[in-house]
Write a protein that holds these residues in place. Sequence first.
Motif, PDB file in Angstrom:
ATOM      1  N   THR A  57       0.855  -1.176   0.000  1.00 32.08           N
ATOM      2  CA  THR A  57       0.000   0.000   0.000  1.00 32.08           C
ATOM      3  C   THR A  57       0.893   1.227   0.000  1.00 32.08           C
ATOM      4  O   THR A  57       1.852   1.297   0.767  1.00 32.08           O
ATOM      5  CB  THR A  57      -0.898   0.017   1.255  1.00 32.08           C
ATOM      6  N   CYS A  60       2.624   3.114   3.180  1.00 30.07           N
ATOM      7  CA  CYS A  60       2.437   2.330   4.398  1.00 30.07           C
ATOM      8  C   CYS A  60       3.761   1.731   4.856  1.00 30.07           C
ATOM      9  O   CYS A  60       4.370   0.934   4.153  1.00 30.07           O
ATOM     10  CB  CYS A  60       1.397   1.241   4.174  1.00 30.07           C
ATOM     11  N   GLY A  62       4.190  -0.269   7.284  1.00 29.15           N
ATOM     12  CA  GLY A  62       4.014  -1.687   7.591  1.00 29.15           C
ATOM     13  C   GLY A  62       4.288  -2.556   6.388  1.00 29.15           C
ATOM     14  O   GLY A  62       4.932  -3.601   6.484  1.00 29.15           O
ATOM     15  N   CYS A  63       3.805  -2.106   5.246  1.00 25.81           N
ATOM     16  CA  CYS A  63       4.017  -2.851   4.009  1.00 25.81           C
ATOM     17  C   CYS A  63       5.482  -2.806   3.598  1.00 25.81           C
ATOM     18  O   CYS A  63       6.059  -3.814   3.223  1.00 25.81           O
ATOM     19  CB  CYS A  63       3.151  -2.279   2.895  1.00 25.81           C
ATOM     20  N   ARG A  76       0.362  -0.157  10.379  1.00 28.52           N
ATOM     21  CA  ARG A  76      -0.200   0.044   9.043  1.00 28.52           C
ATOM     22  C   ARG A  76      -0.964   1.348   9.013  1.00 28.52           C
ATOM     23  O   ARG A  76      -1.496   1.799  10.023  1.00 28.52           O
ATOM     24  CB  ARG A  76      -1.176  -1.086   8.724  1.00 28.52           C
ATOM     25  N   CYS A  80      -4.210   1.221   4.358  1.00 32.84           N
ATOM     26  CA  CYS A  80      -3.697  -0.125   4.177  1.00 32.84           C
ATOM     27  C   CYS A  80      -4.617  -1.150   4.834  1.00 32.84           C
ATOM     28  O   CYS A  80      -4.937  -2.179   4.265  1.00 32.84           O
ATOM     29  CB  CYS A  80      -2.298  -0.207   4.770  1.00 32.84           C
TER      30      CYS A  80
HETATM   31 ZN    ZN Z   1       0.430  -1.665   4.616  1.00 33.51          ZN
END
Ligand code: ZN
Length: 103
Positions: A57, A60, A62-63, A76, A80
């Motif tokens: 995403t 993001c 986290g991604c 995230r 996301c």
């Molecule tokens: Zn993400």
Amino acid sequence: MEGLPGKPVPGRDSIEPPIKLWVPEEEITRPIETRKKEFSKRGFKIEREHVREHGLTLGCKGCLNADSGNPVAKNRTATCRERFLKIYEEHKPEKLLKVTEKS
Ligand SMILES: [Zn+2]
């Protein structure tokens, strides 16, 4: 005679044994039990393999983290999570079901 057990604290008039001095003090300094567990209401976990499968995403962390193979999980973005929520609804509804059962 010096150093006998039960010798009163110097300068203290009381004949009570010194032990009376520190017992209440320990009661006061004892840390208050704050075992409140923080449950992050993240709902579901986005797994690395799914990030790889469905793509990152934009914006993001986290991604990005998952993609770089960093084991430390980053938060995230809302976008996301919404995106993966839809993905999971479509592809892995059982994953979301598990979560709702727990909470
Ligand atoms: Zn993400």
